[in-house]
Design an enzyme around this catalytic site. Structure first.
Site, mmCIF file in Angstrom:
data_model
loop_
_atom_site.group_PDB
_atom_site.id
_atom_site.type_symbol
_atom_site.label_atom_id
_atom_site.label_comp_id
_atom_site.label_asym_id
_atom_site.label_seq_id
_atom_site.Cartn_x
_atom_site.Cartn_y
_atom_site.Cartn_z
ATOM 1 C CG ASP A 186 34.586 39.423 -54.554
ATOM 2 O OD1 ASP A 186 34.171 38.614 -53.698
ATOM 3 O OD2 ASP A 186 35.750 39.401 -54.981
ATOM 4 C CE1 TYR A 217 28.028 50.657 -43.499
ATOM 5 C CE2 TYR A 217 26.351 52.071 -42.565
ATOM 6 C CZ TYR A 217 27.017 51.574 -43.653
ATOM 7 O OH TYR A 217 26.668 51.998 -44.900
ATOM 8 C CG ASP A 223 24.968 50.671 -47.097
ATOM 9 O OD1 ASP A 223 23.809 50.921 -47.469
ATOM 10 O OD2 ASP A 223 25.831 51.541 -46.894
ATOM 11 C CE LYS A 277 36.816 40.174 -50.801
ATOM 12 N NZ LYS A 277 36.780 39.707 -52.181
#
Ligand code: NAP
Length: 421
Positions: A284, A163, A308, A230
């Protein structure tokens, strides 16, 4: 007719208010704090007006006139363009720096304005590095059967990650230069039609974000903090985020923190009174676990992009965007703003749901500034309104036979419930 400050020199503090101060890492809030408000674009003026009225009523009820917010209007967006000839006047940023506290409505970023986004510009200029989004259920129609078990506080890092906007289009001179450099220096082969984006995640910015999340978990009484990442794939960015976040928990908050190992080896799976379980989950997995076992999660600390995704998913579980509040927090500074945008098709129609904006104000006044009594007053009023089927169109359309009320009628109902509390 109101006159507005556009330049720093035009700023004049409201004479009946005092400044919130930040001394030695502590916020000092007077009984009559000056709080900046920015109406914003589209539905902004309607929902910010509603929020100010409801918050004023709750403060009055809680403190019987001893405390009062002194609202100070600053401009951004279309109103600023009209009054000052710019979208983000220097007076607005200076006023937010000086007062430290603000509540804003959503802003449109007109295409080609020179700003990537006005919201991002405000967050950057004030270094509001953590975006905090509570997700709770107040009895509204919700698609999830465990909606009543949802009580998250999502801590999304606000300044780094993909971002940060460090990117170059495929085929551009800069992208080709980088591809050449990577090949020459590191033997990395990329084809010339590759677009390039960078994902910076730093120790300093991760640690301050995690520190803020731990401080909020402690002050608001949450007992679970989960680091969402992640890191199994992106080892030196999200993996490092996980490591640095754990370091903060274990080095700076050891007296209250227990790990997942300790939870089972020492405490038989029950978090003891006064302790906070700090664990981590891969992104995930986390995205499905908040659906299957929402009760296992409270504070969720994560880099920008994961934050987000998960905040939209989490808000969907409890019934949508009209209720989704947020606040951007830095060191001794905060600006509340709802998650949703300007919903232009509803602007000026007196139909929109102001709850997200109201709850963003609660985050500011009750949770950030510490006027704790305001939160239960407002939350109970919202619960009562929904239980009595006094709701705006967005909720009414999922409640068979219920006629929606106007934004102003809903606002008045909340104020009445607060007065009667
Ligand atoms: P949006 O303004 O959030 O609106 C999308 C839809 O969400 C609305 O049409 C409405 O759905 C629902 N909605 C939004 N706010 C609601 C509320 N208070 N009560 C009830 N329903 C609500 O998203 P968008 O249309 O994509 O974006 C419009 C503008 O807002 C864009 O210029 C965007 O850049 C800006 N934006 C600003 C911010 C910010 O200032 N922080 C954030 C996001 C977007 P239904 O039509 O189904 O009823």
């Amino acid at each position: 007719m109101a006159t507005y400050a556009c330049t720093k020199d035009e700023l004049k503090l409201p004479p009946d208010g005092q400044l919130v101060k930040w001394e030695n890492g502590k916020l000092i809030v007077p009984d009559n704090p000056i709080v900046v408000f920015i109406e914003g674009d589209g539905i902004g003026p309607e929902i910010v007006t509603s929020a100010r009225k409801v918050l004023d009523a709750a403060v009055e009820k809680a403190y019987g006139g001893k405390r009062k917010i002194v609202w100070w209007e600053m401009l951004a967006g279309e109103k600023a363009q009209k009054e000052c000839g710019v979208l983000l006047p220097e007076a607005t940023i200076e006023a937010l720096k000086t007062t430290r506290v603000g509540l804003k409505g959503p802003l449109t970023t007109p295409v080609g304005s020179g700003y990537r986004s006005l919201n991002v510009a405000i967050r950057k200029l004030l270094d509001l590095y953590s975006n905090v989004r509570p997700v709770k259920w107040y009895g509204q129609p919700a698609p999830h059967r465990y909606a009543d078990k949802v009580n998250f506080l999502i801590f999304r890092e606000n300044t780094e990650d993909v971002y940060a906007g460090i990117e170059w289009p495929a085929g551009s001179e800069d992208a080709l230069k980088i591809i050449e450099f990577l090949k020459k220096e590191f033997g990395v082969e990329l084809t010339p039609d590759t677009g390039i984006g960078l994902k910076p995640i730093s120790e300093f910015k991760t640690k301050r974000h995690m520190r803020k999340a731990m401080e909020w978990a402690i002050k608001l009484g949450y007992n679970r903090v989960t680091i969402m990442h992640k890191g199994n794939i992106m080892k030196y960015t999200e993996g490092a985020f996980r490591e640095w976040a754990y370091q903060v928990a274990l080095e700076e908050f050891r007296d209250v923190v227990i790990t997942e190992d300790e939870l089972w080896s020492k405490y038989n799976g029950e978090i003891p009174e006064g302790k906070i379980l700090v664990n981590d989950r891969i992104a995930d997995n986390m995205l499905q676990q908040i659906i299957t076992r929402p009760w296992d999660y409270q504070v969720i600390v994560t880099p920008n992009l994961n934050g987000d995704y998960i905040s939209d998913e989490a808000n969907a579980l409890v019934g949508g965007i009209g209720m989704a509040a947020g606040i951007n927090v830095g060191d001794g500074r905060a600006v509340g703003e709802p998650v949703h945008g300007t919903a232009p098709k509803y602007a000026g129609k007196n139909v929109i749901n102001p709850t997200a904006e109201i709850l963003s104000g609660v985050l500011l006044i009750a949770d950030f500034m510490g006027w704790k009594e305001v939160r239960p007053l407002v939350e109970n009023a919202i619960r009562k309104a929904i239980a009595n089927k006094i709701v705006t169109y967005d909720l009414a359309r999922h409640m068979p036979g219920v006629e929606p009320v106007k934004t102003t009628e809903y606002t008045e109902a909340l104020i009445q419930f607060i007065k009667e509390a």
